[in-house]
Each structure stands twice: as structure tokens, then as C-alpha cells.
Design a protein around this motif. Structure first.
Motif, PDB file in Angstrom:
ATOM      1  N   GLY A  50       0.812  -1.216   0.000  1.00  0.00           N
ATOM      2  CA  GLY A  50       0.000   0.000   0.000  1.00  0.00           C
ATOM      3  C   GLY A  50       0.843   1.261   0.000  1.00  0.00           C
ATOM      4  O   GLY A  50       0.552   2.217  -0.723  1.00  0.00           O
ATOM      5  N   GLU A  51       1.897   1.263   0.808  1.00  0.00           N
ATOM      6  CA  GLU A  51       2.790   2.427   0.848  1.00  0.00           C
ATOM      7  C   GLU A  51       3.456   2.647  -0.502  1.00  0.00           C
ATOM      8  O   GLU A  51       3.622   3.783  -0.948  1.00  0.00           O
ATOM      9  N   GLU A  69      -0.764  -6.613  -3.758  1.00  0.00           N
ATOM     10  CA  GLU A  69      -1.158  -7.627  -2.788  1.00  0.00           C
ATOM     11  C   GLU A  69      -1.490  -6.955  -1.465  1.00  0.00           C
ATOM     12  O   GLU A  69      -0.736  -6.117  -0.990  1.00  0.00           O
ATOM     13  N   PHE A  70      -2.622  -7.346  -0.878  1.00  0.00           N
ATOM     14  CA  PHE A  70      -2.949  -6.762   0.422  1.00  0.00           C
ATOM     15  C   PHE A  70      -3.057  -7.776   1.548  1.00  0.00           C
ATOM     16  O   PHE A  70      -3.260  -7.396   2.693  1.00  0.00           O
ATOM     17  N   ILE A  71      -2.854  -9.047   1.261  1.00  0.00           N
ATOM     18  CA  ILE A  71      -3.006 -10.054   2.323  1.00  0.00           C
ATOM     19  C   ILE A  71      -2.024  -9.836   3.468  1.00  0.00           C
ATOM     20  O   ILE A  71      -2.385  -9.956   4.630  1.00  0.00           O
ATOM     21  N   TRP A  84      -8.293  -2.975   7.013  1.00  0.00           N
ATOM     22  CA  TRP A  84      -9.217  -2.718   5.902  1.00  0.00           C
ATOM     23  C   TRP A  84      -9.333  -1.234   5.624  1.00  0.00           C
ATOM     24  O   TRP A  84      -9.552  -0.830   4.474  1.00  0.00           O
ATOM     25  N   ASN A  85      -9.168  -0.394   6.642  1.00  0.00           N
ATOM     26  CA  ASN A  85      -9.154   1.056   6.407  1.00  0.00           C
ATOM     27  C   ASN A  85      -7.982   1.438   5.501  1.00  0.00           C
ATOM     28  O   ASN A  85      -8.116   2.280   4.619  1.00  0.00           O
ATOM     29  N   VAL A  86      -6.822   0.809   5.722  1.00  0.00           N
ATOM     30  CA  VAL A  86      -5.653   1.083   4.887  1.00  0.00           C
ATOM     31  C   VAL A  86      -5.903   0.585   3.465  1.00  0.00           C
ATOM     32  O   VAL A  86      -5.606   1.279   2.488  1.00  0.00           O
ATOM     33  N   GLU A  91      -7.054   1.952  -2.160  1.00  0.00           N
ATOM     34  CA  GLU A  91      -8.007   1.793  -3.263  1.00  0.00           C
ATOM     35  C   GLU A  91      -8.574   3.148  -3.687  1.00  0.00           C
ATOM     36  O   GLU A  91      -8.663   3.450  -4.879  1.00  0.00           O
ATOM     37  N   ASP A  92      -8.932   3.983  -2.729  1.00  0.00           N
ATOM     38  CA  ASP A  92      -9.447   5.324  -3.037  1.00  0.00           C
ATOM     39  C   ASP A  92      -8.396   6.170  -3.755  1.00  0.00           C
ATOM     40  O   ASP A  92      -8.728   6.927  -4.670  1.00  0.00           O
TER      41      ASP A  92
END
Length: 120
Positions: A50-51, A69-71, A84-86, A91-92
Motif C-alpha cells: 500500500g505504501e 497484494e494486500f493479504i 481494511w481502512n488502509v 483503493e481510493d
């Protein structure tokens, strides 16, 4: 002993290893790849995905397909609401550049930019 076993015996393990890192921009520059030539960008960085995605200037680097990948991100935050907020925040960020995104549970986010017209 085999070469592999000898090499493994010399490793020094650390809980906080130093790993050289490059930004996506620096990697493209180092490899001589222009932003316009990036058709697929796939990020798999064991919890730091995400970063990395948020560090990419998607107004300049606009791959048709972005996969991340977000797992491990979810695992890092113990699968709670914070994780899930991250995921939602990343995603936003991506959607803000005109991408459509799909979560392929439990691991990946696939995002496409429908108006990318670089194929000739």
C-alpha cells in the motif's frame, strides 16, 4: 557440504535487516524505462504494498493494469478494521486517478484504467 549449505552457514540473521530500496520512479530511471512504457505494474512487497502504491505518481505513470497484494497488509494489522481502512485508503487513492478496482479475496487488488490507449 554443498555450496548452498556453506553459503547458508555464513548468513547472519537479523530481525531488522537493512534492505536497499528504490522508488518506482528511480527504478524506471535506473532501467531506462519511460513512464509511458509501463503497461503493467505489479507490487508484492510483503505488507508494504500500500505504501508503495501510494508513492507512485499515477498522474505520470499510468499502467493499464495495476496489481497489488494486500493479504500481508491485512495480516500485519491482525485482520482488523485498521487493516481494511488502509486497503480502502489505497483503493481510493488509485480510483482517484480514474482506475476501476476489484478485490480478489483474500490476496490481491486488480485495478485497470479503461481509457489507457497506448496499444498500437
Amino acid at each position: 557440504r554443498s555450496r548452498g549449505a556453506a553459503a547458508a552457514a555464513t548468513w547472519r540473521f537479523s530481525r531488522d535487516p537493512q534492505v536497499p530500496c528504490l522508488s518506482v520512479d528511480a527504478l524506471l530511471e535506473a532501467e531506462g524505462v519511460s513512464a509511458e512504457d509501463v503497461f503493467v505494474l505489479s507490487v508484492d512487497a510483503e505488507g508494504y504494498d500500500g505504501e508503495i502504491v501510494k508513492s507512485v505518481d499515477l498522474s505520470r505513470i499510468q499502467p493499464f493494469l495495476l496489481v497489488w497484494e494486500f493479504i500481508h497488509l491485512v495480516d500485519k494489522h491482525k485482520r482488523g478494521a485498521e487493516a481494511w481502512n488502509v486497503v480502502n485508503e489505497v483503493e481510493d487513492y488509485v480510483k482517484g486517478f480514474g482506475y476501476d478496482c476489484w478485490r480478489v479475496i483474500p490476496e490481491n487488488m486488480f485495478c485497470t484504467k479503461p481509457k489507457t490507449t497506448r496499444l498500437s
